[in-house]
Design an enzyme around this catalytic site. Structure first.
Site, PDB file in Angstrom:
ATOM      1  N   ASP A 113     -36.931  20.520   2.052  1.00 36.70           N
ATOM      2  CA  ASP A 113     -35.910  21.093   1.161  1.00 36.70           C
ATOM      3  C   ASP A 113     -34.493  20.883   1.714  1.00 36.70           C
ATOM      4  O   ASP A 113     -33.515  21.111   1.009  1.00 36.70           O
ATOM      5  CB  ASP A 113     -36.197  22.589   0.943  1.00 36.70           C
ATOM      6  CG  ASP A 113     -35.457  23.149  -0.272  1.00 36.70           C
ATOM      7  OD1 ASP A 113     -34.913  22.345  -1.049  1.00 36.70           O
ATOM      8  OD2 ASP A 113     -35.439  24.382  -0.422  1.00 36.70           O
ATOM      9  N   LYS A 161     -39.638  25.088  -3.439  1.00 37.37           N
ATOM     10  CA  LYS A 161     -38.831  26.290  -3.683  1.00 37.37           C
ATOM     11  C   LYS A 161     -39.604  27.280  -4.539  1.00 37.37           C
ATOM     12  O   LYS A 161     -40.486  26.875  -5.302  1.00 37.37           O
ATOM     13  CB  LYS A 161     -37.552  25.904  -4.451  1.00 37.37           C
ATOM     14  CG  LYS A 161     -36.524  25.153  -3.643  1.00 37.37           C
ATOM     15  CD  LYS A 161     -35.310  24.826  -4.502  1.00 37.37           C
ATOM     16  CE  LYS A 161     -34.264  24.046  -3.714  1.00 37.37           C
ATOM     17  NZ  LYS A 161     -33.652  24.799  -2.625  1.00 37.37           N
ATOM     18  N   GLU A 182     -32.877  18.242   1.961  1.00 35.28           N
ATOM     19  CA  GLU A 182     -32.872  16.819   1.592  1.00 35.28           C
ATOM     20  C   GLU A 182     -31.459  16.274   1.404  1.00 35.28           C
ATOM     21  O   GLU A 182     -31.248  15.071   1.549  1.00 35.28           O
ATOM     22  CB  GLU A 182     -33.681  16.617   0.306  1.00 35.28           C
ATOM     23  CG  GLU A 182     -32.929  16.848  -1.014  1.00 35.28           C
ATOM     24  CD  GLU A 182     -32.441  18.292  -1.195  1.00 35.28           C
ATOM     25  OE1 GLU A 182     -32.990  19.176  -0.526  1.00 35.28           O
ATOM     26  OE2 GLU A 182     -31.490  18.518  -1.977  1.00 35.28           O
ATOM     27  N   ARG A 203     -28.734  16.510   3.190  1.00 32.16           N
ATOM     28  CA  ARG A 203     -28.213  15.865   4.404  1.00 32.16           C
ATOM     29  C   ARG A 203     -28.918  14.535   4.675  1.00 32.16           C
ATOM     30  O   ARG A 203     -28.357  13.628   5.268  1.00 32.16           O
ATOM     31  CB  ARG A 203     -28.324  16.839   5.586  1.00 32.16           C
ATOM     32  CG  ARG A 203     -29.716  17.251   5.919  1.00 32.16           C
ATOM     33  CD  ARG A 203     -29.793  18.525   6.760  1.00 32.16           C
ATOM     34  NE  ARG A 203     -29.618  19.742   5.962  1.00 32.16           N
ATOM     35  CZ  ARG A 203     -29.656  20.971   6.461  1.00 32.16           C
ATOM     36  NH1 ARG A 203     -29.827  21.161   7.758  1.00 32.16           N
ATOM     37  NH2 ARG A 203     -29.491  22.015   5.677  1.00 32.16           N
ATOM     38  N   LYS A 251     -23.284  14.098  -3.250  1.00 27.41           N
ATOM     39  CA  LYS A 251     -24.738  14.331  -3.238  1.00 27.41           C
ATOM     40  C   LYS A 251     -25.265  14.248  -4.661  1.00 27.41           C
ATOM     41  O   LYS A 251     -24.830  14.990  -5.537  1.00 27.41           O
ATOM     42  CB  LYS A 251     -25.043  15.696  -2.621  1.00 27.41           C
ATOM     43  CG  LYS A 251     -26.526  16.112  -2.738  1.00 27.41           C
ATOM     44  CD  LYS A 251     -26.818  17.468  -2.087  1.00 27.41           C
ATOM     45  CE  LYS A 251     -28.229  17.951  -2.397  1.00 27.41           C
ATOM     46  NZ  LYS A 251     -28.524  19.284  -1.832  1.00 27.41           N
ATOM     47  N   ASP A 265     -27.978  20.101  -8.679  1.00 25.81           N
ATOM     48  CA  ASP A 265     -27.887  19.620  -7.298  1.00 25.81           C
ATOM     49  C   ASP A 265     -27.248  18.232  -7.200  1.00 25.81           C
ATOM     50  O   ASP A 265     -27.148  17.669  -6.120  1.00 25.81           O
ATOM     51  CB  ASP A 265     -29.280  19.642  -6.644  1.00 25.81           C
ATOM     52  CG  ASP A 265     -29.219  19.945  -5.161  1.00 25.81           C
ATOM     53  OD1 ASP A 265     -28.185  20.462  -4.699  1.00 25.81           O
ATOM     54  OD2 ASP A 265     -30.208  19.644  -4.459  1.00 25.81           O
ATOM     55  N   ASP A 312     -33.839  19.184  -7.449  1.00 22.73           N
ATOM     56  CA  ASP A 312     -34.312  19.555  -6.118  1.00 22.73           C
ATOM     57  C   ASP A 312     -35.402  20.626  -6.226  1.00 22.73           C
ATOM     58  O   ASP A 312     -35.103  21.818  -6.349  1.00 22.73           O
ATOM     59  CB  ASP A 312     -33.123  20.072  -5.284  1.00 22.73           C
ATOM     60  CG  ASP A 312     -33.541  20.456  -3.871  1.00 22.73           C
ATOM     61  OD1 ASP A 312     -34.674  20.117  -3.461  1.00 22.73           O
ATOM     62  OD2 ASP A 312     -32.708  21.086  -3.170  1.00 22.73           O
TER      63      ASP A 312
END
Ligand code: BES
Ligand code: MN
Ligand code: ZN
Length: 496
Positions: free
Chosen positions: A334, A264, A336, A338, A252, A275, A257
């Site tokens: 959020d 967030k 994101e 996946r 990933k 991230d 993020d």
């Protein structure tokens, strides 16, 4: 840091000219005739020291010992865990002094995994982040010599593997630590290309046009809110015959993020620069592969982009079509990770892989479940799960298998698409894995949720380089050569 290994008796260690001499003393220590043995025998007799892991004694200008500083360090039973605990206990003391040149004497037979734990813990203690400091602090510890009682080919090989692992771990740390304005998707692409160049393997970096052409509608939906163009990185290490099915690693690569429109809270949002730790771990693994050149094939895939709020950003309720053809209702922008991973998993099918392992800082729920000790391990294949679990234990880079019952997918049902990208809060790490599993049916698949293990918060804020150690152990075990890199070129390469 320069790391070397040699054969060294305690009598020879007494003459060692380093700034500091550290002697690992097991619980079952048998004193010899030398000055250090005499000192240890006294300390043991006086019950001031018994060799338990984590205990240590410091001495200065000891008679019969050349090094001005001497540390006696309990090594317990000499296992990897005991050696690691010993280093965790004593290294802060070494670092708080002026030691530049250290010798670690190990007067008992050290198993491969314990030697690797020693090398990796020494490197861990000496690492300093440099990329964005105007005047980078140099590493205090410049060179470490490990002296073992018997240095044969097996010991040397374990040492070489550990040393190459350190290079990969540190590469992963440095990239994960870099802030998002320095570690952009474009920068990750360039880093991958430079690793590939160094290791003489191939690397393709795809941009928005190519990714659109592939039909990666889910990945593109995440990238839409950012001015930074996305990158899809494809690294191909080929150490074995073309006919051998590769292991595919998918990292990933969300370089920042914010949560997107489902934004967030501000507190600790800076940590979302980490991230892309999954991506960094894939880069680190390829760095190590380029040094060890094991006989196996590995593909690395990194979907890299930012997750930002914007006038053009994807909105809650939007439905997108993934590369697999499945439509996805994005209920929470959020979730994101996946969304970028699912298209990379579909892309992985073309390699007809022996196994696909994705590595992702995927869910806060996994941090709640397992904390910072073990990564979450999800797998559709028992043999793969077992191999990864074992690799984690051996590398002391732990993980723990989590369930994948169909009932956990219940909450992902959507009235408007084939699947929703979120379920309820309960069991959030598992429902995220269930989402990914829909895109990983064509091969044995495992997912490592490293949200809790990839970095540390607070005063020690920084990337850990996990799970590079686990992945290297797993891959070398697949090559059937965790003990011995077959090619003689390996040693020269690693030491170069
Ligand atoms: N990158 C985060 C996961 C994360 C959060 C890792 C905190 C480490 C610390 C991920 O993209 C995310 O935001 N996940 C959401 C999913 C939720 C919206 C279903 C989460 O875990 O809150
Ligand atoms: Mn997120
Ligand atoms: Zn994320």
């Amino acid at each position: 840091m320069n790391l070397e290994i040699c054969q060294l008796s305690l009598a020879q260690a007494c003459q060692d000219k380093s700034d500091a001499l550290m002697v690992l003393v097991p619980e079952a220590f048998k004193p010899g005739q030398d000055a250090i043995s005499a000192l240890m025998a006294h300390a043991i007799q006086a019950k001031d020291f018994d060799g338990k892991s984590g205990q240590w004694l410091a001495a200065y200008r000891t008679a019969g010992v050349t090094a001005s500083q001497l540390f006696l360090v309990g090594a317990g039973q000499g296992t990897a865990a005991h050696i690691k605990a010993a280093m965790v206990a004593v290294m802060p003391r070494i670092k708080s002094g002026q030691v530049k040149k250290l010798t670690v004497a190990c007067p008992f037979p050290l198993e491969g995994s314990a030697l690797q734990a020693l090398v990796i813990s020494l490197a861990e203690a000496s690492y300093v982040y440099t990329s964005t400091q105007s005047k980078p602090k140099p590493r205090q510890l410049k060179s470490v010599r490990i002296g073992v009682s018997h240095c044969n080919a097996t010991v040397q090989t374990a040492f070489d593997v550990a040393k190459a692992t350190v290079v990969g771990v540190e590469f992963a740390k440095e990239w994960a630590n870099r802030p998002a304005n320095h570690a952009t998707p474009t920068a990750l692409g360039l880093a991958a290309q430079s690793v590939a160049q160094g290791g003489k393997f191939s690397c393709d970096v795809l941009g928005p046009k190519e990714v659109a052409h592939l039909g990666m509608g889910s990945f593109m939906a995440v990238a839409k809110g950012s001015r930074e163009p996305l990158r899809f990185i494809v690294m191909r290490y080929q150490g074995a015959a073309k006919s051998l099915a590769p292991v595919v690693l998918v990292g990933k690569g969300i370089t920042f993020d914010t949560g997107g429109i489902s934004i967030k809270p501000a507190a600790e949002m800076d940590e979302m620069k980490f991230d892309m730790s999954g991506a960094a771990s894939v880069l680190g693994v390829f760095k190590t592969l380029s040094l060890l050149k094991p006989a196996l094939n590995v593909v690395g895939l990194i979907p890299a982009c930012e997750n930002m709020p914007d006038g053009l950003a994807v909105k809650p309720g939007d439905v997108v079509t993934s590369m697999s053809g499945q439509t996805i209702e994005i209920l929470n922008t959020d979730a994101e990770g996946r969304l970028v991973l699912c298209d990379a998993l579909t892309y992985a099918e073309r390699f007809k892989p022996a196994a696909v392992i994705d590595i992702a800082t995927l869910t806060g729920a996994c941090v709640i479940a397992l904390g910072g000790v073990r990564s979450g391990l999800f797998a559709s294949d028992d043999a793969l799960a077992q191999a990864l679990h074992l690799a984690g234990e051996e590398a002391m880079d732990l993980c723990w298998r989590m369930p994948l019952d169909e009932a956990y997918a219940e909450g992902l049902k959507s009235n408007f698409a084939d699947v929703a990208n979120v379920a309820g809060r309960a069991g959030g790490a598992v429902s995220a894995a269930k989402f990914l599993q829909r895109f990983a049916k064509a091969f044995p698949w495992a997912h490592l949720d490293i949200a809790g293990t990839a970095w540390k918060s607070g005063a020690a804020k920084g990337a850990t380089g996990r799970p590079v150690g686990l992945l290297i152990h797993y891959l070398l075990a697949q090559a059937g050569r965790s003990a011995a890199p077959a090619k003689s070129a390996v040693r020269r390469k690693v030491n170069a």
